[in-house]
Design a protein around this motif. Structure first.
Motif, PDB file in Angstrom:
ATOM      1  N   LYS A 110       0.836  -1.204   0.000  1.00  0.00           N
ATOM      2  CA  LYS A 110       0.000   0.000   0.000  1.00  0.00           C
ATOM      3  C   LYS A 110       0.872   1.256   0.000  1.00  0.00           C
ATOM      4  O   LYS A 110       1.856   1.330   0.742  1.00  0.00           O
ATOM      5  CB  LYS A 110      -0.892   0.028   1.240  1.00  0.00           C
ATOM      6  CG  LYS A 110      -1.859  -1.114   1.362  1.00  0.00           C
ATOM      7  CD  LYS A 110      -2.874  -0.911   2.474  1.00  0.00           C
ATOM      8  CE  LYS A 110      -2.251  -0.741   3.837  1.00  0.00           C
ATOM      9  NZ  LYS A 110      -3.242  -0.672   4.932  1.00  0.00           N
ATOM     10  N   THR A 113      -3.671   6.659  -0.847  1.00  0.00           N
ATOM     11  CA  THR A 113      -4.416   7.241  -1.968  1.00  0.00           C
ATOM     12  C   THR A 113      -4.253   8.748  -1.903  1.00  0.00           C
ATOM     13  O   THR A 113      -3.815   9.295  -0.886  1.00  0.00           O
ATOM     14  CB  THR A 113      -5.907   6.880  -1.889  1.00  0.00           C
ATOM     15  OG1 THR A 113      -6.476   7.504  -0.724  1.00  0.00           O
ATOM     16  CG2 THR A 113      -6.125   5.380  -1.820  1.00  0.00           C
ATOM     17  N   ARG A 115      -6.515  10.886  -1.600  1.00  0.00           N
ATOM     18  CA  ARG A 115      -7.398  11.377  -0.536  1.00  0.00           C
ATOM     19  C   ARG A 115      -6.852  10.989   0.848  1.00  0.00           C
ATOM     20  O   ARG A 115      -6.955  11.762   1.800  1.00  0.00           O
ATOM     21  CB  ARG A 115      -8.797  10.813  -0.717  1.00  0.00           C
ATOM     22  CG  ARG A 115      -9.722  11.133   0.440  1.00  0.00           C
ATOM     23  CD  ARG A 115     -11.118  10.659   0.184  1.00  0.00           C
ATOM     24  NE  ARG A 115     -11.831  11.683  -0.536  1.00  0.00           N
ATOM     25  CZ  ARG A 115     -13.150  11.662  -0.728  1.00  0.00           C
ATOM     26  NH1 ARG A 115     -13.871  10.662  -0.280  1.00  0.00           N
ATOM     27  NH2 ARG A 115     -13.737  12.635  -1.373  1.00  0.00           N
ATOM     28  N   ASP A 116      -6.288   9.784   0.958  1.00  0.00           N
ATOM     29  CA  ASP A 116      -5.783   9.285   2.245  1.00  0.00           C
ATOM     30  C   ASP A 116      -4.363   8.746   2.089  1.00  0.00           C
ATOM     31  O   ASP A 116      -4.136   7.529   2.133  1.00  0.00           O
ATOM     32  CB  ASP A 116      -6.698   8.174   2.781  1.00  0.00           C
ATOM     33  CG  ASP A 116      -8.085   8.683   3.127  1.00  0.00           C
ATOM     34  OD1 ASP A 116      -8.176   9.634   3.922  1.00  0.00           O
ATOM     35  OD2 ASP A 116      -9.063   8.122   2.600  1.00  0.00           O
ATOM     36  N   SER A 120      -0.847   4.002   3.997  1.00  0.00           N
ATOM     37  CA  SER A 120       0.260   3.362   3.284  1.00  0.00           C
ATOM     38  C   SER A 120       0.989   2.438   4.246  1.00  0.00           C
ATOM     39  O   SER A 120       0.776   2.479   5.457  1.00  0.00           O
ATOM     40  CB  SER A 120       1.219   4.426   2.746  1.00  0.00           C
ATOM     41  OG  SER A 120       1.747   5.191   3.807  1.00  0.00           O
ATOM     42  N   LEU A 170       1.686  10.155  -2.166  1.00  0.00           N
ATOM     43  CA  LEU A 170       1.684   8.700  -2.031  1.00  0.00           C
ATOM     44  C   LEU A 170       3.104   8.213  -1.771  1.00  0.00           C
ATOM     45  O   LEU A 170       4.067   8.829  -2.217  1.00  0.00           O
ATOM     46  CB  LEU A 170       1.142   8.050  -3.304  1.00  0.00           C
ATOM     47  CG  LEU A 170      -0.380   7.934  -3.443  1.00  0.00           C
ATOM     48  CD1 LEU A 170      -1.053   9.283  -3.357  1.00  0.00           C
ATOM     49  CD2 LEU A 170      -0.744   7.249  -4.744  1.00  0.00           C
TER      50      LEU A 170
END
Length: 196
Positions: A110, A113, A115-116, A120, A170
């Motif tokens: 991960k 994103t 948005r978030d 990760s 990211l």
């Protein structure tokens, strides 16, 4: 968890925050007064991080030749769940990990994103040597000019990391550990270049 273990993990957490704010600085973790920091068959610093960062609310994926036995112990002590690499909040790479598995995990873990970005994976990676040297150069926030380090990892590791960090914010954060109970943090904002 007894009181001395709570205080110990709080101190470890402060050490990690300090190291994360100063990428490239090698920080020695506080010494444990009890044997719990040596519970797992890994570096003492790695074990301390597992007790500090893992709990029943997070997931992890372990990369090790002894992943079945180790993950059983880690889950028993921390209550964190072992999951496939694509779902893991923490990726733990022990010294005996196969390079191909590490590369696969880097490509599929991960990175959050747009948005978030905080959703990760955080990596905990055992490596030797972990010291000042002339293998890689670090620049970026928290580093005054540059830091030169020796971190025994293949060039493909850095290439894949760079690719996964191409769409800021990211990315992934890495905590390196060594046999001397030291950690070195490399947040996603740190730029890594091969020297020479």
């Amino acid at each position: 968890m007894v009181t001395d273990q709570v205080h110990y993990t709080q101190n470890v957490y402060r050490d990690v925050l300090n190291a994360m704010s100063r990428p490239g600085d090698i920080v020695c973790l506080v010494e444990a007064d009890s044997s719990f920091a040596k519970t797992f068959n890994c570096f003492r610093a790695t074990s301390s991080l597992l007790f500090t960062l893992l709990d029943h609310d997070v997931t992890y994926h372990l990369i090790s030749d002894d992943s079945v036995n180790m993950s059983t112990m880690i889950t028993a002590y921390t209550l964190a769940r072992h999951v496939p690499v694509e779902e893991a909040d923490f990726i733990i790479v022990l010294m005996d990990a196969q390079e191909s598995e590490v590369e696969h995990a880097l490509k599929t873990c991960k990175v959050g994103t747009l948005r978030d970005p905080h959703l990760s994976a955080t990596w905990i990676v055992e490596t030797e040597p972990l010291q000042l040297g002339k293998e890689i150069k670090l620049t970026g926030p928290g580093i005054e000019t540059e830091t030169l380090l020796q971190v025994q990892l293949a060039q493909t590791f850095w290439d894949i990391r760079k690719e996964r960090l191409s769409e800021f914010p990211l990315g992934l954060d890495i905590i390196f550990t060594n046999r001397r109970n030291e950690v070195l943090c490399m947040p996603r904002t740190t730029i890594v270049e091969k020297v020479g």
